[in-house]
Design a protein around this motif. Structure first.
Motif, PDB file in Angstrom:
ATOM      1  N   SER A  15       0.824  -1.213   0.000  1.00 42.32           N
ATOM      2  CA  SER A  15       0.000   0.000   0.000  1.00 42.32           C
ATOM      3  C   SER A  15       0.860   1.265   0.000  1.00 42.32           C
ATOM      4  O   SER A  15       0.352   2.348  -0.244  1.00 42.32           O
ATOM      5  CB  SER A  15      -0.903   0.023   1.233  1.00 42.32           C
ATOM      6  OG  SER A  15      -0.122   0.157   2.412  1.00 42.32           O
ATOM      7  N   GLY A  16       2.129   1.112   0.326  1.00 38.15           N
ATOM      8  CA  GLY A  16       3.009   2.265   0.473  1.00 38.15           C
ATOM      9  C   GLY A  16       3.248   2.618   1.923  1.00 38.15           C
ATOM     10  O   GLY A  16       4.090   3.442   2.239  1.00 38.15           O
ATOM     11  N   TRP A  44      -7.557  -2.026  -4.315  1.00 44.16           N
ATOM     12  CA  TRP A  44      -8.188  -0.709  -4.355  1.00 44.16           C
ATOM     13  C   TRP A  44      -9.705  -0.864  -4.416  1.00 44.16           C
ATOM     14  O   TRP A  44     -10.235  -1.874  -4.865  1.00 44.16           O
ATOM     15  CB  TRP A  44      -7.698   0.100  -5.555  1.00 44.16           C
ATOM     16  CG  TRP A  44      -8.164  -0.451  -6.871  1.00 44.16           C
ATOM     17  CD1 TRP A  44      -7.584  -1.455  -7.587  1.00 44.16           C
ATOM     18  CD2 TRP A  44      -9.329  -0.052  -7.605  1.00 44.16           C
ATOM     19  NE1 TRP A  44      -8.313  -1.702  -8.718  1.00 44.16           N
ATOM     20  CE2 TRP A  44      -9.385  -0.853  -8.766  1.00 44.16           C
ATOM     21  CE3 TRP A  44     -10.320   0.898  -7.388  1.00 44.16           C
ATOM     22  CZ2 TRP A  44     -10.398  -0.730  -9.701  1.00 44.16           C
ATOM     23  CZ3 TRP A  44     -11.337   1.021  -8.340  1.00 44.16           C
ATOM     24  CH2 TRP A  44     -11.356   0.216  -9.480  1.00 44.16           C
ATOM     25  N   ASP A  71      -0.674   3.363 -10.958  1.00 36.63           N
ATOM     26  CA  ASP A  71       0.378   4.385 -10.805  1.00 36.63           C
ATOM     27  C   ASP A  71       0.948   4.359  -9.388  1.00 36.63           C
ATOM     28  O   ASP A  71       2.159   4.490  -9.199  1.00 36.63           O
ATOM     29  CB  ASP A  71      -0.169   5.786 -11.113  1.00 36.63           C
ATOM     30  CG  ASP A  71      -0.460   5.990 -12.591  1.00 36.63           C
ATOM     31  OD1 ASP A  71       0.020   5.185 -13.422  1.00 36.63           O
ATOM     32  OD2 ASP A  71      -1.182   6.963 -12.913  1.00 36.63           O
ATOM     33  N   ARG A  72       0.074   4.207  -8.401  1.00 39.84           N
ATOM     34  CA  ARG A  72       0.536   4.144  -7.012  1.00 39.84           C
ATOM     35  C   ARG A  72       1.423   2.921  -6.790  1.00 39.84           C
ATOM     36  O   ARG A  72       2.454   3.002  -6.134  1.00 39.84           O
ATOM     37  CB  ARG A  72      -0.646   4.143  -6.047  1.00 39.84           C
ATOM     38  CG  ARG A  72      -0.190   4.364  -4.614  1.00 39.84           C
ATOM     39  CD  ARG A  72      -1.350   4.729  -3.720  1.00 39.84           C
ATOM     40  NE  ARG A  72      -1.651   3.579  -2.889  1.00 39.84           N
ATOM     41  CZ  ARG A  72      -2.843   3.199  -2.520  1.00 39.84           C
ATOM     42  NH1 ARG A  72      -3.889   3.875  -2.905  1.00 39.84           N
ATOM     43  NH2 ARG A  72      -3.007   2.151  -1.763  1.00 39.84           N
ATOM     44  N   THR A  75       4.784   3.578  -8.258  1.00 41.98           N
ATOM     45  CA  THR A  75       5.512   4.533  -7.414  1.00 41.98           C
ATOM     46  C   THR A  75       6.091   3.835  -6.189  1.00 41.98           C
ATOM     47  O   THR A  75       7.255   4.059  -5.824  1.00 41.98           O
ATOM     48  CB  THR A  75       4.572   5.679  -6.975  1.00 41.98           C
ATOM     49  OG1 THR A  75       4.120   6.361  -8.152  1.00 41.98           O
ATOM     50  CG2 THR A  75       5.273   6.659  -6.056  1.00 41.98           C
TER      51      THR A  75
END
Length: 178
Positions: A15-16, A44, A71-72, A75
Protein backbone atom coordinates in the motif's frame (compact mmCIF):
# COMPACT_ATOMS: atom_id res chain seq x y z
CA UNK A 1 7.13 -24.59 -2.65
CA UNK A 2 5.53 -25.41 -6.01
CA UNK A 3 1.98 -26.72 -6.18
CA UNK A 4 2.22 -27.80 -9.80
CA UNK A 5 0.63 -24.56 -11.03
CA UNK A 6 3.97 -23.12 -12.13
CA UNK A 7 6.66 -21.33 -10.20
CA UNK A 8 6.26 -20.96 -6.43
CA UNK A 9 4.93 -17.55 -5.38
CA UNK A 10 5.46 -15.09 -2.55
CA UNK A 11 2.37 -12.85 -2.53
CA UNK A 12 2.67 -9.56 -0.66
CA UNK A 13 0.22 -6.77 0.07
CA UNK A 14 1.56 -3.34 -0.88
CA UNK A 15 0.00 0.00 0.00
CA UNK A 16 3.01 2.26 0.47
CA UNK A 17 2.71 2.25 4.26
CA UNK A 18 5.87 1.57 6.27
CA UNK A 19 4.43 -1.81 7.31
CA UNK A 20 3.72 -2.84 3.74
CA UNK A 21 7.22 -1.78 2.66
CA UNK A 22 8.72 -3.94 5.42
CA UNK A 23 6.52 -6.83 4.22
CA UNK A 24 7.58 -6.20 0.61
CA UNK A 25 11.27 -6.42 1.47
CA UNK A 26 10.69 -9.56 3.55
CA UNK A 27 8.73 -11.12 0.66
CA UNK A 28 11.69 -10.46 -1.64
CA UNK A 29 14.00 -12.27 0.79
CA UNK A 30 11.57 -15.20 0.96
CA UNK A 31 11.20 -15.31 -2.84
CA UNK A 32 14.98 -15.31 -3.22
CA UNK A 33 15.39 -18.02 -0.56
CA UNK A 34 12.79 -20.33 -2.12
CA UNK A 35 13.34 -19.43 -5.81
CA UNK A 36 9.77 -18.10 -5.97
CA UNK A 37 8.13 -15.40 -8.03
CA UNK A 38 7.12 -12.23 -6.18
CA UNK A 39 3.58 -10.95 -6.64
CA UNK A 40 3.16 -7.43 -5.26
CA UNK A 41 -0.58 -6.79 -4.84
CA UNK A 42 -2.18 -3.40 -4.37
CA UNK A 43 -5.90 -3.63 -3.59
CA UNK A 44 -8.19 -0.71 -4.35
CA UNK A 45 -11.82 0.29 -4.03
CA UNK A 46 -13.64 3.35 -5.32
CA UNK A 47 -13.62 6.20 -2.77
CA UNK A 48 -16.41 5.61 -0.28
CA UNK A 49 -16.57 1.92 -1.20
CA UNK A 50 -18.51 -0.04 -3.78
CA UNK A 51 -21.96 0.89 -2.49
CA UNK A 52 -21.29 4.64 -2.53
CA UNK A 53 -19.74 4.41 -5.98
CA UNK A 54 -22.77 2.57 -7.34
CA UNK A 55 -25.15 5.22 -6.02
CA UNK A 56 -23.18 8.31 -7.05
CA UNK A 57 -24.46 10.32 -9.99
CA UNK A 58 -21.18 11.77 -11.20
CA UNK A 59 -18.03 9.84 -10.47
CA UNK A 60 -14.81 9.29 -12.36
CA UNK A 61 -14.74 6.06 -14.33
CA UNK A 62 -13.59 2.80 -12.81
CA UNK A 63 -10.75 2.83 -15.36
CA UNK A 64 -9.52 6.11 -13.85
CA UNK A 65 -9.48 4.60 -10.35
CA UNK A 66 -7.69 1.49 -11.60
CA UNK A 67 -5.11 3.60 -13.45
CA UNK A 68 -4.49 5.65 -10.30
CA UNK A 69 -3.98 2.44 -8.30
CA UNK A 70 -1.56 1.11 -10.93
CA UNK A 71 0.38 4.38 -10.80
CA UNK A 72 0.54 4.14 -7.01
CA UNK A 73 1.84 0.56 -7.21
CA UNK A 74 4.56 1.62 -9.67
CA UNK A 75 5.51 4.53 -7.41
CA UNK A 76 5.77 2.24 -4.36
CA UNK A 77 7.84 -0.36 -6.23
CA UNK A 78 10.13 2.33 -7.62
CA UNK A 79 10.59 3.85 -4.15
CA UNK A 80 11.34 0.41 -2.69
CA UNK A 81 13.71 -0.88 -5.39
CA UNK A 82 14.53 1.84 -7.91
CA UNK A 83 15.26 0.92 -11.50
CA UNK A 84 17.19 -2.21 -10.47
CA UNK A 85 13.98 -3.92 -9.32
CA UNK A 86 13.76 -6.44 -6.49
CA UNK A 87 16.28 -8.91 -7.96
CA UNK A 88 13.73 -11.75 -8.27
CA UNK A 89 11.10 -12.45 -10.94
CA UNK A 90 8.05 -10.37 -10.04
CA UNK A 91 4.68 -9.06 -11.12
CA UNK A 92 2.73 -6.12 -9.84
CA UNK A 93 -1.00 -6.75 -9.58
CA UNK A 94 -3.76 -4.21 -9.05
CA UNK A 95 -6.87 -5.90 -7.66
CA UNK A 96 -10.26 -4.30 -7.10
CA UNK A 97 -11.60 -5.14 -3.66
CA UNK A 98 -10.77 -4.94 0.01
CA UNK A 99 -7.14 -5.62 0.85
CA UNK A 100 -7.69 -8.79 2.86
CA UNK A 101 -9.97 -10.42 0.32
CA UNK A 102 -7.76 -9.40 -2.62
CA UNK A 103 -4.69 -10.92 -0.97
CA UNK A 104 -6.41 -14.16 0.05
CA UNK A 105 -7.94 -14.61 -3.41
CA UNK A 106 -4.57 -13.94 -5.09
CA UNK A 107 -2.64 -16.30 -2.79
CA UNK A 108 -4.95 -19.17 -3.71
CA UNK A 109 -2.42 -22.00 -4.06
CA UNK A 110 -1.60 -24.16 -1.01
CA UNK A 111 2.12 -23.67 -1.63
CA UNK A 112 1.94 -19.87 -1.94
CA UNK A 113 3.37 -17.78 0.85
CA UNK A 114 1.30 -14.73 1.77
CA UNK A 115 3.37 -11.95 3.37
CA UNK A 116 1.61 -9.08 5.16
CA UNK A 117 2.63 -6.29 7.49
CA UNK A 118 1.34 -6.83 11.01
CA UNK A 119 -0.30 -3.41 10.97
CA UNK A 120 -0.26 -0.63 13.51
CA UNK A 121 0.08 -1.21 17.20
CA UNK A 122 -1.29 1.09 19.81
CA UNK A 123 -4.58 2.80 20.58
CA UNK A 124 -5.79 3.20 16.97
CA UNK A 125 -5.41 -0.43 15.92
CA UNK A 126 -9.00 -1.36 16.81
CA UNK A 127 -10.56 1.41 14.72
CA UNK A 128 -9.88 -0.21 11.37
CA UNK A 129 -10.51 -3.73 10.08
CA UNK A 130 -7.36 -5.81 10.32
CA UNK A 131 -6.07 -6.98 6.96
CA UNK A 132 -3.60 -9.21 8.80
CA UNK A 133 -6.32 -10.88 10.87
CA UNK A 134 -8.45 -11.43 7.77
CA UNK A 135 -5.53 -13.03 5.91
CA UNK A 136 -4.52 -15.29 8.79
CA UNK A 137 -8.14 -16.41 9.23
CA UNK A 138 -9.04 -16.97 5.57
CA UNK A 139 -5.85 -17.86 3.67
CA UNK A 140 -5.44 -21.31 2.16
CA UNK A 141 -1.65 -20.99 2.37
CA UNK A 142 0.94 -20.09 5.00
CA UNK A 143 0.87 -16.44 6.10
CA UNK A 144 3.98 -14.62 7.26
CA UNK A 145 3.23 -11.50 9.29
CA UNK A 146 6.00 -8.93 9.49
CA UNK A 147 6.03 -6.87 12.68
CA UNK A 148 6.48 -3.12 12.48
CA UNK A 149 10.00 -1.83 12.76
CA UNK A 150 10.88 -0.34 16.16
CA UNK A 151 11.98 2.72 14.21
CA UNK A 152 8.41 3.14 12.95
CA UNK A 153 7.13 3.52 16.52
CA UNK A 154 9.88 5.95 17.40
CA UNK A 155 9.13 8.06 14.31
CA UNK A 156 5.41 8.07 15.11
CA UNK A 157 6.16 9.21 18.65
CA UNK A 158 8.44 11.96 17.37
CA UNK A 159 5.80 13.05 14.87
CA UNK A 160 3.14 13.26 17.62
CA UNK A 161 5.47 15.30 19.82
CA UNK A 162 6.34 17.57 16.93
CA UNK A 163 2.69 18.10 15.95
CA UNK A 164 1.88 19.01 19.56
CA UNK A 165 4.82 21.43 19.47
CA UNK A 166 6.55 19.67 22.36
CA UNK A 167 10.27 20.15 22.77
CA UNK A 168 12.39 17.49 21.11
CA UNK A 169 15.93 17.07 22.33
CA UNK A 170 18.22 16.12 19.43
CA UNK A 171 20.00 13.66 21.73
CA UNK A 172 16.77 11.61 21.72
CA UNK A 173 17.25 11.05 18.01
CA UNK A 174 20.56 9.28 18.43
CA UNK A 175 21.00 5.71 19.56
CA UNK A 176 20.23 5.30 23.24
CA UNK A 177 19.53 9.01 23.69
CA UNK A 178 23.23 9.63 24.39
Amino acid sequence: MDSGGGRARAVVGVSGSPGSLAALHRAVREARRTDAELLAVLAWEPPGGELAHGRAMFTPSVADFRRAAADRLLTVLDAAFGEAGPGVPFQGLVVRGTAGRALVETADRPDDLLVVGAGPRGPLRGLFPSVTRYCVTHAACPVLTVPPSPLEGELASLHRRNSLRLTVDARELTEGGA
